[in-house]
Design a protein around this motif. Sequence first.
Motif, PDB file in Angstrom:
ATOM      1  N   GLN A   1       0.944  -1.213   0.117  1.00  9.00           N
ATOM      2  CA  GLN A   1       0.156   0.100  -0.010  1.00  9.00           C
ATOM      3  C   GLN A   1       0.830   1.293   0.053  1.00  9.00           C
ATOM      4  OE1 GLN A   1      -3.434  -0.389  -0.233  1.00  9.00           O
ATOM      5  NE2 GLN A   1      -2.923  -2.124  -0.389  1.00  9.00           N
ATOM      6  N   PHE A   2       2.217   1.245   0.607  1.00  4.53           N
ATOM      7  CA  PHE A   2       2.986   2.425   0.790  1.00  4.53           C
ATOM      8  C   PHE A   2       4.280   2.332  -0.211  1.00  4.53           C
ATOM      9  CE2 PHE A   2       2.647   0.268   4.751  1.00  4.53           C
ATOM     10  CZ  PHE A   2       3.882  -0.087   5.135  1.00  4.53           C
ATOM     11  N   ASN A   3       4.532   0.959  -0.658  1.00  3.26           N
ATOM     12  CA  ASN A   3       5.896   0.905  -1.535  1.00  3.26           C
ATOM     13  C   ASN A   3       7.170   1.497  -0.967  1.00  3.26           C
ATOM     14  OD1 ASN A   3       4.142  -0.346  -3.657  1.00  3.26           O
ATOM     15  ND2 ASN A   3       3.389   1.715  -4.121  1.00  3.26           N
ATOM     16  N   ALA A   4       7.091   1.009   0.426  1.00  2.00           N
ATOM     17  CA  ALA A   4       8.538   1.471   0.918  1.00  2.00           C
ATOM     18  C   ALA A   4       9.659   0.819   0.773  1.00  2.00           C
ATOM     19  CB  ALA A   4       8.270   1.989   2.640  1.00  2.00           C
ATOM     20  N   LYS A   5      10.923   1.058   1.007  1.00  2.48           N
ATOM     21  CA  LYS A   5      11.892   0.399   0.627  1.00  2.48           C
ATOM     22  C   LYS A   5      12.345  -0.641   1.873  1.00  2.48           C
ATOM     23  CE  LYS A   5      14.547   3.575  -1.890  1.00  2.48           C
ATOM     24  NZ  LYS A   5      15.679   4.437  -2.033  1.00  2.48           N
ATOM     25  N   ALA A   6      12.078  -0.251   3.032  1.00  2.00           N
ATOM     26  CA  ALA A   6      12.298  -1.113   4.160  1.00  2.00           C
ATOM     27  C   ALA A   6      11.619  -0.701   5.629  1.00  2.00           C
ATOM     28  CB  ALA A   6      13.980  -1.142   4.542  1.00  2.00           C
ATOM     29  N   ILE A   7      11.398  -1.499   6.592  1.00  2.00           N
ATOM     30  CA  ILE A   7      11.034  -1.268   7.755  1.00  2.00           C
ATOM     31  C   ILE A   7      12.301  -1.427   8.864  1.00  2.00           C
ATOM     32  CG2 ILE A   7       9.413  -1.721   9.635  1.00  2.00           C
ATOM     33  CD1 ILE A   7       7.446  -2.559   7.349  1.00  2.00           C
ATOM     34  N   GLU A   8      12.328  -0.292   9.548  1.00  2.00           N
ATOM     35  CA  GLU A   8      13.540  -0.507  10.306  1.00  2.00           C
ATOM     36  C   GLU A   8      12.987  -0.356  11.778  1.00  2.00           C
ATOM     37  OE1 GLU A   8      16.690   2.553   9.571  1.00  2.00           O
ATOM     38  OE2 GLU A   8      17.181   1.403   7.928  1.00  2.00           O
ATOM     39  N   ILE A   9      13.557  -1.130  12.831  1.00  2.00           N
ATOM     40  CA  ILE A   9      12.991  -1.334  14.171  1.00  2.00           C
ATOM     41  C   ILE A   9      14.172  -0.828  15.107  1.00  2.00           C
ATOM     42  CG2 ILE A   9      12.102  -2.908  15.874  1.00  2.00           C
ATOM     43  CD1 ILE A   9       9.994  -2.305  13.628  1.00  2.00           C
ATOM     44  N   ASP A  10      13.898   0.041  16.039  1.00  2.00           N
ATOM     45  CA  ASP A  10      14.885   0.031  17.462  1.00  2.00           C
ATOM     46  C   ASP A  10      13.835  -0.088  18.587  1.00  2.00           C
ATOM     47  OD1 ASP A  10      16.691   1.012  19.073  1.00  2.00           O
ATOM     48  OD2 ASP A  10      17.468   2.494  17.798  1.00  2.00           O
ATOM     49  N   ASP A  11      14.272  -1.275  19.292  1.00  2.00           N
ATOM     50  CA  ASP A  11      13.356  -1.486  20.608  1.00  2.00           C
ATOM     51  C   ASP A  11      14.429  -1.034  21.861  1.00  2.00           C
ATOM     52  OD1 ASP A  11      15.625  -3.266  20.504  1.00  2.00           O
ATOM     53  OD2 ASP A  11      14.094  -5.002  20.529  1.00  2.00           O
TER      54      ASP A  11
END
Length: 407
Positions: free
Chosen positions: A329-339
């Motif tokens: 739906q939003f065609n992003a390159k990646a999803i990054e997580i910082d916990d």
Amino acid sequence: MALIVQKYGGTSVGSPDRIKNVARRIAKFHQRGDQVVVAVSAMSGETNRLIGLARDISSNPTPRELDVVVSTGEQVTIGLLCMALHELGVPAKSYTGGQVRILTDSAHTKARILDINDAPVRKDLDAGSVVVVAGFQGVDEHGNITTLGRGGSDTTGVALAAALNADECQIYTDVDGVYTTDPRVVPKARKLDKVTFEEMLELASQGSKILQIRAVEFAGKYKVKLRVLSSFEEEGEGTLITVEEDSQMEQPVITGIAFSRDEAKITVVGAPDVPGIAYKILGPIAEANIDVDMIVQNVGHAGATDFSFTVALGDLAKAKKALEDNMSQFNAKAIEIDDTMAKISVVGVGMRSHPGVASKVFETLANERINIQMISTSEIKIAVVIEEKYLELAARVLHKAFGLDQA
């Protein structure tokens, strides 16, 4: 004669001896002629034990059945407390949330109270009984057991006080009031005699564990007189949470400092920089019933932008899945997580008349070489996201910088 609603947390009823102690406290109010309604939590550790049992059966239990399991903790407490009151010669009657008919919506594990049938409670009060109600729970319109989320017994107590037009709602916990910050982290923290609903709402929403956010919202909306007290001390006025600011005194710039360790930052990398992209990213998060805190959308370059937001650590896995399921739906390159994130906030109605609070926050943290990753402000709050390893240092230096340390 006063009508008083009292709420006792898990540590206050954490053992048979503590339940007997609570019963003795309630008996004193009853014996002097007050009408008393009590909302109680499960015994300390019990809700976690029940959740653990559910996780042993299923790694992802259905919310409806999880509510059925975890709601039993409060049912044990109400029965034991009534037994303790009976032993003292005090008539008492217990009710589950469903028996009182605390009507909620159907958002299992995070339900909201819609209505309370106060008729059976008033009938018992008029007959001279103490009424003991299971906190944290209710039923939806279909009769399903629902729970109100962590700290939901606070909301039960305040909602009962509002429905009954109680003279005061007393929240008994393991601390003797609201402090300028967590005294376990900052030993020089001071107890506040009074705090406004507005400030308490910000403190609660920014990480203070004293009261559930919705409980404060309820109290403010229905003008419930709210007081936080210790269940382990016989004396003391606790902290009164008031509707109005004290106009007779000069307001301090900052009333308190709240923080939360359980923060996670999610960054959607390389999303199209077009109108509606924020909705496409956050829409699935909202549909998953996940609260979003801070939001930052970077300036776009070459038609793309990075979009960051924070969620509670407990919602991270669900949020990540919601995004991954909707990547198309939003065609992003990646999803990054910082916990490894934490949030710290300075709160005070005095900010309205004192400029320069933000710069003082930034200067204080910069002097300790603490990097700020995200910033959020309101009229009476400045909140920043930093690395969790710097949280306690940040709390101590900000507490001192704004003159909150004990003399």
